[in-house]
Enzyme design. Sequence first.
Site, PDB file in Angstrom:
ATOM      1  N   SER A  68      -8.816   7.804   2.282  1.00 12.40           N
ATOM      2  CA  SER A  68      -8.526   9.199   2.629  1.00 12.40           C
ATOM      3  C   SER A  68      -7.664   9.883   1.559  1.00 12.40           C
ATOM      4  O   SER A  68      -7.532  11.097   1.559  1.00 12.40           O
ATOM      5  CB  SER A  68      -7.819   9.256   3.980  1.00 12.40           C
ATOM      6  N   GLU A  69      -7.089   9.088   0.649  1.00 13.36           N
ATOM      7  CA  GLU A  69      -6.256   9.668  -0.418  1.00 13.36           C
ATOM      8  C   GLU A  69      -7.026   9.826  -1.735  1.00 13.36           C
ATOM      9  O   GLU A  69      -6.402   9.884  -2.793  1.00 13.36           O
ATOM     10  CB  GLU A  69      -5.020   8.803  -0.661  1.00 13.36           C
TER      11      GLU A  69
HETATM   12 ZN    ZN Z   1      -0.227   6.495   1.973  1.00 11.27          ZN
END
Ligand code: ZN
Length: 220
Positions: free
Chosen positions: A78-79
């Site tokens: 998700s990053e």
């Molecule tokens: Zn993180």
Amino acid sequence: MIIHSAVQLKDQIIQVGKKLVDAQLVVGTWGNISCRVPNHKNYHITPSGMIYHQLKSEDIVTMNFAGEVVEGDRKPSSEFILHQEIYKARSDVGAIVHTHSNYACSFAVAQERIPPVLEEAAQLIGGPVEVARYAPPGSLKLAIHGVRALENRNAVLLANHGVVAVGRSLEEAFTVAVLVEKLAQVFLNAKSLGTAHVLNDVETKNLRESFLKHYGQSKK
Ligand SMILES: [Zn+2]
């Protein structure tokens, strides 16, 4: 050994993931790791929410700098935007390791920078570990704040969140992640003993330059 093939790089990412868990720099499936694909505007990144010790090379996702998956069936970390924006801003960065390690997180929560109090931090990080302004995880805002606070150094804290460590290789980015945790712990201990003496800008710059020029075995 110079690693070139995609499978070798993906396997190396998995090895670093296992080391992060074993060194307790992350717990569970938190954190993420990526490396640049040599000579391409792509990078390999860990998938979202999978257990490091169970990862296989086919679980690692390959992405381009437009945020599109170019290879792999898994959902990327998700990053990924944070990784993407760092690679776009820093051509010298070959790999990124993101952790939630305890002592460094204490500084992230206090929103207090970690100064270069150890020579090895000056050499490898190149200056203080600054704190990027808070933004929600996975957001473009977080990536923008992260890149801005990272500048040309090799580590940054994400406010109330964790650490981003970068390096020329996966090995170096992992070492930076370990070092940031050690630095945070040593700085805190030194402060509790009295005064933590910080290396000044000139000392830090000289240590960094000499490390880049002279440290390690010269390439043949
Ligand atoms: Zn993180």
